[in-house]
Design an enzyme around this catalytic site. Structure first.
Site, PDB file in Angstrom:
ATOM      1  CG  HIS A 152       3.824   1.470  33.602  1.00  0.00           C
ATOM      2  ND1 HIS A 152       4.633   1.598  34.696  1.00  0.00           N
ATOM      3  CD2 HIS A 152       2.933   0.482  33.906  1.00  0.00           C
ATOM      4  CE1 HIS A 152       4.255   0.743  35.631  1.00  0.00           C
ATOM      5  NE2 HIS A 152       3.213   0.040  35.170  1.00  0.00           N
ATOM      6  CD  GLU A 153       0.101  -0.723  31.590  1.00  0.00           C
ATOM      7  OE1 GLU A 153       0.318  -1.948  31.643  1.00  0.00           O
ATOM      8  OE2 GLU A 153      -0.174  -0.048  32.602  1.00  0.00           O
ATOM      9  CG  HIS A 181       3.839  -4.386  32.873  1.00  0.00           C
ATOM     10  ND1 HIS A 181       4.622  -4.830  33.905  1.00  0.00           N
ATOM     11  CD2 HIS A 181       3.180  -3.283  33.344  1.00  0.00           C
ATOM     12  CE1 HIS A 181       4.458  -4.046  34.961  1.00  0.00           C
ATOM     13  NE2 HIS A 181       3.597  -3.094  34.638  1.00  0.00           N
TER      14      HIS A 181
END
Length: 684
Positions: free
Chosen positions: A38-39, A42
């Site tokens: 997920h990170e 980003h």
């Protein structure tokens, strides 16, 4: 960008978390991977947009370990339930940075980028989780996923599925028009339903189709229709090698030669059985005291080669106390059943069968056998029926029972009524003694007609063991409790449990007529040699089948399908939470997630991959909710900026951010409370 772990996963036991270091390691790696990807989304898009990423952290709070590579600090933080990417000009702990003119002048700051670039950065985490979910699910199907097929086991008496006419062994193929591949599709689809559900499939024979509309029961914490998955024909292997495969004191425990783990049931008295429903039916129709069960037994542990073994078993008989209770009104009738066709109605009270009085001449508990034995003829019944002007009046009706064995639809749970399968109707007993049989344990204890039973307790005649102390089976059933509206309806359930405890005495708490103080009596149930008890007391394992992809492309397609279905289910879950059809008590927090992950890891890599895929979908959906601090909240602000060509004011950003933090903190405290104080700490 911050991310939170999902809150909608089933909690499992924490007791085994200290057991297997390897499983704990797999869980840590798996949960870390979900957060990491997920990170990483980003981070990668921020770098692609030339944003200065100051820190990439797995976990929140104080930094435990960090190192710097280039301009970015990489860190592992104390609280493992999430992570964040801190960019120049974007810090959720300091929302004023989003309106800083000074930072906006730095070309490598987050806020210096145009709206579409910032939208890409914000949505990258969710996008990455969706992609990894597809890969997790696809890899699991590539290895092979075990699941319960959509074949009905117990159809609980009086519940919506039973009233609609569904039976054990029925195969559900479509749920509200959608293809069903596992039993979990039925359970989850019902829990997330917003109204009636349409079930289509085949009857037990595999040939007769059905198309039924069922109205779920919404009286509990979630909608349900009252069905359970079916069992297999295989005797299970327990973790404890000393655990018996048959209930002590039952016919299965007395069998010669003994049943063994791995035995597959093949025939009863020469009649082949191909499903657990057929096996139960065969046991219910037995006429001889002694029977033979043919099993396929592995020649050695783990071998696919089997040998035929014929096992001789006796029979179990109903255990009784000598009490006859009052028959309550009819509480459920199956659509299209003989009771329905004869004009019987919910609320009617059976008082006579072929001229014989129920309670004095006929034990209400023997009504299932009474009508099963009369399936070749018409039977006259008298019922008391409420009239519009008030008083009850007797009504005489004629019923033609079906050829359905008695006690194939027992009261499995507290509050379950007693079914008469041959009529397709169910009633409750009233725990008031109508008559006492001569020379019975009840007569010897001095119990008189008119006595009310207020509590039913099981007393083991054997020394307590660790296993018996940890048993989840209830040992006390309260039949009179002002806090429980249907407490009196549990007498049928208590009677059924008594049949599976042949080595236990029963202690009754009595409230007799004209007596203010209750008294207790201890009774030893006796066998009624004229009344055969169908189950033999043999443990069976749940039916499982493997779903496996035919190749890489098929695995990918299955991954996409399962991701789509999981996302839809999460949105439906949220909808039902807001509408009140699903209780907030069904939520679970990080403790539940960790416990569930550990127990699933014990089952193998494929189940863990399925869990991680679902975790990824949860993370994607929940993080994109329009809540300040979460990705979805940031996206709302960016949409505002795209539409109105200006950023929200600093006051709005700060106020919304802190409100979001308070909301999420409150939610986290709530689910932690549920994990610790509401949900049991043992496996469900």
């Amino acid at each position: 960008m911050e991310s939170l772990s999902p809150l909608l996963l089933a909690a499992m036991s924490l007791e085994s978390l200290m057991g297997n270091i390897l499983n704990i390691l797999w869980v840590a790696i798996g949960l870390g991977m979900v957060i990491f990807f997920h990170e990483l989304g980003h981070f990668a898009v921020a770098k692609w947009c030339n944003v200065n990423v100051e820190r990439f952290s797995i976990g929140f709070g104080p930094v435990l370990l960090s190192w710097k590579w280039g301009e970015t600090e990489y860190a592992l933080s104390l609280i493992p339930f999430g992570g964040y990417v801190k960019m120049l000009g974007q810090d959720d702990s300091d929302p004023s940075q989003l309106t800083s003119e000074e930072l906006a002048q730095d070309p490598r700051s987050y806020i210096a980028k145009n709206v579409w670039q910032r939208m890409a950065i914000i949505s990258a985490g969710v996008t990455m989780n969706v992609l990894t979910a597809i890969l997790f699910f696809g890899a699991a199907y590539w290895l092979g996923v075990q699941s319960s097929p959509p074949i009905l086991g117990d159809v609980r008496v009086g519940m919506p599925a039973w009233q609609a006419g569904l039976d054990r062994g029925d195969i559900i193929q479509r749920f509200n028009g959608e293809r069903v591949t596992s039993f979990s599709d039925i359970a989850l689809g019902t829990a997330l339903s917003s109204g009636d559900v349409k079930l289509q499939g085949l009857r037990r024979d595999g040939k007769t189709p059905f198309d039924i509309v069922v109205h779920p029961d919404t009286s509990g914490r979630r909608p349900q229709i009252g069905v359970d998955p079916t069992m297999d024909l295989v005797v299970p292997k327990f973790l404890d090698p000393k655990a018996p495969v048959a209930q002590p004191g039952t016919a299965a425990a007395r069998a010669e030669p003994p049943f063994q783990s791995g035995d597959r049931l093949a025939a009863v008295d020469g009649h082949p059985v191909e499903s657990f429903a057929q096996f139960q039916e065969a046991l219910a129709r037995r006429t001889n005291e002694d029977s033979e069960i043919l099993v396929k037994r592995p020649v050695k542990e783990g071998s696919k080669e089997t040998e035929d073994v014929t096992i001789k078993i006796g029979t179990n008989y109903f255990r009784r106390l000598g009490l006859r209770f009052d028959c309550g009104p009819i509480v459920a009738i199956r659509t299209g059943s003989p009771a329905d066709q004869a004009g019987l109605k919910v609320g009617d009270k059976l008082v006579k069968v072929d001229g014989r009085d129920i309670g004095n001449d006929i034990d209400p508990l023997k009504l299932p056998n009474e009508f099963a034995d009369g399936s070749d003829r018409s039977i006259e019944v008298v019922v008391n029926r409420q009239t519009p002007d008030g008083p009850q009046k007797p009504q005489t009706l004629t019923v033609k029972p079906q050829d359905k064995p008695a006690w194939t639809e027992p009261p499995y749970g507290p509050g379950s009524p007693i079914a008469i399968p041959a009529l397709g109707m169910a009633f409750h007993l009233i725990p008031v003694v109508v008559s006492v049989e001569p020379d019975s344990p009840a007569e010897q204890a001095g119990i008189k007609p008119g006595t009310r039973i207020t509590k039913f307790e099981f007393l083991s005649t054997e020394p307590a063991t660790a296993e018996s102390k940890e048993s989840e089976d209830p040992k006390t059933i309260v039949l009179e409790d002002p806090k429980v509206a249907d407490a009196a309806n549990r007498i049928g359930y208590a009677f059924w449990l008594m049949q599976f405890r042949p080595l236990q005495q029963v202690k009754l708490t009595l409230r007799e007529k004209d007596e203010t103080n209750p008294r207790e009596v201890t009774l030893t149930p006796t066998e009624d040699k004229s009344w055969r008890f169908p189950p033999i007391g043999l443990a069976m394992q749940p039916l499982q089948r493997e779903e496996k992809a035919n190749g890489p492309l098929d695995a990918l397609q299955l991954g996409v399908h399962h991701t789509r279905k999981s996302m839809l289910n999460i949105y439906l879950t949220l909808q039902n939470l807001f509408t009140g059809r699903l209780s907030p008590k069904e939520l679970h927090g990080p403790i539940g997630i960790a416990a569930a992950a550990y127990q699933i890891a014990e089952q193998g890599i494929a189940p863990l991959l399925m869990f991680l895929g679902f975790l990824s979908v949860n993370l994607a959906v929940l993080n994109f909710l329009p809540i300040p601090v979460l990705d979805g909240g940031h996206m709302v602000f960016l949409l505002w900026e795209a539409i109105f060509r200006r950023r929200p004011s600093e006051k709005v950003l700060i106020g919304a951010t802190y409100a979001g933090m308070i909301m999420l903190l409150g939610l986290m405290v709530f689910v932690l409370y549920l994990d610790i104080f509401v949900h049991p700490m043992s496996a469900n």
